[in-house]
Design a protein around this motif. Sequence first.
Motif, PDB file in Angstrom:
ATOM      1  N   GLU A   1       0.851  -1.127  -0.042  1.00  0.00           N
ATOM      2  CA  GLU A   1       0.002  -0.153  -0.021  1.00  0.00           C
ATOM      3  C   GLU A   1       0.799   1.359   0.043  1.00  0.00           C
ATOM      4  OE1 GLU A   1      -2.426  -0.596   3.435  1.00  0.00           O
ATOM      5  OE2 GLU A   1      -2.533  -2.668   2.739  1.00  0.00           O
ATOM      6  N   LYS A   2       1.893   1.023   0.487  1.00  0.00           N
ATOM      7  CA  LYS A   2       3.024   2.303   0.774  1.00  0.00           C
ATOM      8  C   LYS A   2       4.323   1.769   0.296  1.00  0.00           C
ATOM      9  CE  LYS A   2       0.158   5.439   2.800  1.00  0.00           C
ATOM     10  NZ  LYS A   2       0.103   6.741   2.220  1.00  0.00           N
ATOM     11  N   ALA A   3       5.174   2.695   0.163  1.00  0.00           N
ATOM     12  CA  ALA A   3       6.635   2.023  -0.211  1.00  0.00           C
ATOM     13  C   ALA A   3       7.509   2.955   0.719  1.00  0.00           C
ATOM     14  CB  ALA A   3       7.186   2.042  -1.644  1.00  0.00           C
ATOM     15  N   VAL A   4       8.535   2.435   1.182  1.00  0.00           N
ATOM     16  CA  VAL A   4       9.744   3.176   1.983  1.00  0.00           C
ATOM     17  C   VAL A   4      10.870   3.181   1.245  1.00  0.00           C
ATOM     18  CG1 VAL A   4      11.256   2.979   3.880  1.00  0.00           C
ATOM     19  CG2 VAL A   4       8.925   2.549   4.380  1.00  0.00           C
ATOM     20  N   ILE A   5      11.294   4.457   0.668  1.00  0.00           N
ATOM     21  CA  ILE A   5      12.207   4.652  -0.194  1.00  0.00           C
ATOM     22  C   ILE A   5      13.471   5.115   0.673  1.00  0.00           C
ATOM     23  CG2 ILE A   5      13.382   6.033  -1.947  1.00  0.00           C
ATOM     24  CD1 ILE A   5       9.915   6.354  -2.544  1.00  0.00           C
ATOM     25  N   PHE A   6      14.506   4.260   0.858  1.00  0.00           N
ATOM     26  CA  PHE A   6      15.602   4.697   1.895  1.00  0.00           C
ATOM     27  C   PHE A   6      16.920   4.654   1.257  1.00  0.00           C
ATOM     28  CE2 PHE A   6      17.967   0.799   2.472  1.00  0.00           C
ATOM     29  CZ  PHE A   6      17.041  -0.286   1.442  1.00  0.00           C
ATOM     30  N   VAL A   7      17.954   5.296   2.115  1.00  0.00           N
ATOM     31  CA  VAL A   7      19.030   5.154   1.954  1.00  0.00           C
ATOM     32  C   VAL A   7      20.087   5.073   3.424  1.00  0.00           C
ATOM     33  CG1 VAL A   7      19.490   6.498  -0.211  1.00  0.00           C
ATOM     34  CG2 VAL A   7      19.477   7.519   2.099  1.00  0.00           C
TER      35      VAL A   7
ATOM     36  N   ILE B   1      12.466   0.063  10.287  1.00  0.00           N
ATOM     37  CA  ILE B   1      11.347   0.296   9.786  1.00  0.00           C
ATOM     38  C   ILE B   1      10.252  -0.848  10.018  1.00  0.00           C
ATOM     39  CG2 ILE B   1      10.472   0.135   7.347  1.00  0.00           C
ATOM     40  CD1 ILE B   1      11.895   2.755   8.003  1.00  0.00           C
ATOM     41  N   SER B   2      10.560  -2.023  10.303  1.00  0.00           N
ATOM     42  CA  SER B   2       9.522  -3.130  10.663  1.00  0.00           C
ATOM     43  C   SER B   2       8.923  -2.574  11.939  1.00  0.00           C
ATOM     44  CB  SER B   2      10.330  -4.442  10.867  1.00  0.00           C
ATOM     45  OG  SER B   2       9.505  -5.305  11.196  1.00  0.00           O
ATOM     46  N   ASP B   3       9.648  -2.135  12.916  1.00  0.00           N
ATOM     47  CA  ASP B   3       9.103  -1.823  14.057  1.00  0.00           C
ATOM     48  C   ASP B   3       8.221  -0.407  13.953  1.00  0.00           C
ATOM     49  OD1 ASP B   3      10.497  -3.686  15.419  1.00  0.00           O
ATOM     50  OD2 ASP B   3      11.984  -2.450  15.982  1.00  0.00           O
ATOM     51  N   GLU B   4       8.510   0.384  13.030  1.00  0.00           N
ATOM     52  CA  GLU B   4       7.699   1.473  12.792  1.00  0.00           C
ATOM     53  C   GLU B   4       6.548   1.291  12.330  1.00  0.00           C
ATOM     54  OE1 GLU B   4       8.462   5.103  13.256  1.00  0.00           O
ATOM     55  OE2 GLU B   4       9.580   4.316  14.845  1.00  0.00           O
ATOM     56  N   MET B   5       6.387   0.386  11.262  1.00  0.00           N
ATOM     57  CA  MET B   5       5.149  -0.065  10.901  1.00  0.00           C
ATOM     58  C   MET B   5       4.279  -0.901  11.431  1.00  0.00           C
ATOM     59  SD  MET B   5       5.476   1.730   8.141  1.00  0.00           S
ATOM     60  CE  MET B   5       6.715   2.793   7.975  1.00  0.00           C
ATOM     61  N   GLU B   6       5.005  -1.637  12.371  1.00  0.00           N
ATOM     62  CA  GLU B   6       4.135  -2.589  13.316  1.00  0.00           C
ATOM     63  C   GLU B   6       3.320  -1.755  14.187  1.00  0.00           C
ATOM     64  OE1 GLU B   6       6.788  -5.719  14.569  1.00  0.00           O
ATOM     65  OE2 GLU B   6       5.302  -5.977  16.565  1.00  0.00           O
ATOM     66  N   LYS B   7       3.806  -0.687  14.252  1.00  0.00           N
ATOM     67  CA  LYS B   7       2.788   0.442  15.246  1.00  0.00           C
ATOM     68  C   LYS B   7       1.529   0.616  14.642  1.00  0.00           C
ATOM     69  CE  LYS B   7       6.950   2.901  16.927  1.00  0.00           C
ATOM     70  NZ  LYS B   7       7.788   3.953  16.758  1.00  0.00           N
ATOM     71  N   ASP B   8       1.449   0.469  13.340  1.00  0.00           N
ATOM     72  CA  ASP B   8       0.183   0.866  12.735  1.00  0.00           C
ATOM     73  C   ASP B   8      -0.354  -0.558  12.034  1.00  0.00           C
ATOM     74  OD1 ASP B   8       0.332   3.529  13.166  1.00  0.00           O
ATOM     75  OD2 ASP B   8       1.590   3.699  11.391  1.00  0.00           O
ATOM     76  N   ASP B   9      -0.055  -1.793  12.597  1.00  0.00           N
ATOM     77  CA  ASP B   9      -0.275  -3.198  12.169  1.00  0.00           C
ATOM     78  C   ASP B   9      -0.143  -3.397  10.690  1.00  0.00           C
ATOM     79  OD1 ASP B   9      -1.187  -4.077  14.745  1.00  0.00           O
ATOM     80  OD2 ASP B   9      -3.127  -3.055  14.546  1.00  0.00           O
TER      81      ASP B   9
ATOM     82  N   GLY C   1      17.121   1.728  -1.583  1.00  0.00           N
ATOM     83  CA  GLY C   1      16.246   0.619  -2.117  1.00  0.00           C
ATOM     84  C   GLY C   1      14.938   1.031  -1.660  1.00  0.00           C
ATOM     85  N   ILE C   2      13.983   0.245  -1.757  1.00  0.00           N
ATOM     86  CA  ILE C   2      12.977   0.031  -1.600  1.00  0.00           C
ATOM     87  C   ILE C   2      12.130  -0.976  -0.752  1.00  0.00           C
ATOM     88  CG2 ILE C   2      10.334   0.150  -2.602  1.00  0.00           C
ATOM     89  CD1 ILE C   2      11.422   1.507  -5.044  1.00  0.00           C
ATOM     90  N   ILE C   3      11.287  -0.690   0.316  1.00  0.00           N
ATOM     91  CA  ILE C   3      10.576  -1.645   1.379  1.00  0.00           C
ATOM     92  C   ILE C   3       9.171  -1.570   1.080  1.00  0.00           C
ATOM     93  CG2 ILE C   3      10.392  -2.453   3.395  1.00  0.00           C
ATOM     94  CD1 ILE C   3      13.243  -1.206   4.233  1.00  0.00           C
ATOM     95  N   GLY C   4       8.367  -2.782   0.734  1.00  0.00           N
ATOM     96  CA  GLY C   4       7.156  -2.326   0.307  1.00  0.00           C
ATOM     97  C   GLY C   4       6.280  -2.451   1.709  1.00  0.00           C
ATOM     98  N   VAL C   5       5.329  -1.844   1.968  1.00  0.00           N
ATOM     99  CA  VAL C   5       4.665  -1.832   3.344  1.00  0.00           C
ATOM    100  C   VAL C   5       3.100  -2.007   3.085  1.00  0.00           C
ATOM    101  CG1 VAL C   5       3.957  -0.241   5.237  1.00  0.00           C
ATOM    102  CG2 VAL C   5       6.021  -0.075   4.165  1.00  0.00           C
ATOM    103  N   GLY C   6       2.322  -2.833   3.927  1.00  0.00           N
ATOM    104  CA  GLY C   6       0.782  -3.109   3.840  1.00  0.00           C
ATOM    105  C   GLY C   6       0.453  -4.136   4.703  1.00  0.00           C
ATOM    106  N   LYS C   7      -0.740  -4.239   4.699  1.00  0.00           N
ATOM    107  CA  LYS C   7      -1.472  -5.404   5.672  1.00  0.00           C
ATOM    108  C   LYS C   7      -1.196  -6.872   4.868  1.00  0.00           C
ATOM    109  CE  LYS C   7      -4.784  -2.924   7.939  1.00  0.00           C
ATOM    110  NZ  LYS C   7      -4.058  -2.797   9.345  1.00  0.00           N
ATOM    111  N   GLU C   8      -0.928  -6.803   3.553  1.00  0.00           N
ATOM    112  CA  GLU C   8      -1.246  -8.071   2.896  1.00  0.00           C
ATOM    113  C   GLU C   8       0.251  -8.538   2.488  1.00  0.00           C
ATOM    114  OE1 GLU C   8      -3.782 -10.028   2.375  1.00  0.00           O
ATOM    115  OE2 GLU C   8      -4.928  -8.285   3.519  1.00  0.00           O
TER     116      GLU C   8
END
Lengths: 223, 252
Positions: B103-109, B153-161, B210-217
């Motif tokens: 649903e979202k993408a984390v673009i990171f360096v 990033i995993s911990d941050e996103m987990e806050k929003d399930d 790179g890019i990390i995908g974020v979403g419920k699925e």
Amino acid sequence: MSELLDKIEYCIERGKVDKVSPYPPDLRGQDGSDELTKIALESGMNPADILESCNKGMLKIGEKFSRNEVFVPELLMAAKAMKAVMAHLKPYFQTGSVKAKGKFVIGTVAGDLHDIGKNLVSMVAEGSGWEVHDLGVDVKPVKFLDTIKNNPDCIVGLSALLTTTMENMAKTVQEIKKQYPGIRILVGGAPLTKDAAEKMGADGYAHDPQSAVEFLAKFNKAS
Amino acid sequence: MNLFTRKVKAEGNCYSVKSEIEKLILEKDEIISSLGYSTNSIDEHFGKMIDIAIDKFYSVAEIKAGYKIADFEKPEGAKDNILLEGHVFNVGKIVYSQLKKSEKAVIFVCTIGDKMEKWAKKELQNDAAFGFIIDTVASAAAEKAADMFHNFISDEMEKDDLNITNRYSPGYCNWSVAEQHKLFSILPANFCGISLNESALMNPIKSVSGIIGVGKEVTWNDYLCDTCLMKECIYRKKKQTELNKKEVTDDR
């Protein structure tokens, strides 16, 4: 006399540079390739025989590397020991009494700034008795062509680390082959495969420094 | 215990992340293994070189990381491309298959700075084995920093399930490295001190983007080496190292 040559060969194989070098630990405090070469030359030994012993030492460490018995650091220590010998033999190369196995022109292709892989191959090739012309990184095809023009008997090595610069590598191979169809080209680098090397028209693909010198020897025999 | 402790709002939708370098633990055994040796087979001389390189890493490295969250879109009929902030990325089939439910993408360096690479380059001229070992330590440190950023990033996103995917970088999994230019154009200029040259090479070299995908699925998957042709890829080697380690543990 041959005992001295055997010792030099062993120092190359084991990467023993000089007396003060702590590596390898079991040879600590003993003369290295530097001192032994000096002694050999002072005692009137033929520089070509010294070089031959060094090549045998490099071949042995190279074979161990291919069998995964040693790794890049050992290979680099052997190249360093060889460099110490070459410093003593340099005047004999200049007078022509000792000859290199051939000329090897190497560079990282245009658009790519990675140099560690290329440097490793350069060091091992030099250590194996080749006259290496290292053109550096981000080398445009025209620079390779100019160098070949001045060294028409050379073998060319192209290195690339990036997937995109593989395209530049293919272009470089094509431009060299177009102007100098007889020049042998060896390619290497992380994104490459043997198939990709064949497709771009290269004569050989080396996945590590040892396989690069094996190709050089093969090309040399064939020419 | 993560190397990265908290995010700080940078410009726009970007965040930089504060780090505490002492929390990045460089394991000597991992470096030994990445050089090809087993723990007992490496010569003491090279072992000491690894110790020196690891020690110096903690005094000279300048770890920085940052990211931007973007909406994840797919162009109509997409099979191997995605749309982020108006840029179409031709990520290839492998990466697309892993990101498509995002649903979202984390673009990171993320970088360890340029001190280690400069030191390695200098030593390569004097003592090539030492220079090579410094470079290996620096590469391992950059990858470990990226792993820890991934965990952050995993911990941050987990806050929003929300779940996250693996991270994907241009240049790997058949995704052209030239697309680094698009990726960097989404981020502020010289973000975290990282710039890109014409050949899409990052400076400092010991950086990861790179890019990390974020979403419920979405899910995290093991490396997809079976579908990739890059035989010398660092992730393939990393996977093999992990498998070797597991085999040793299982044998005990």
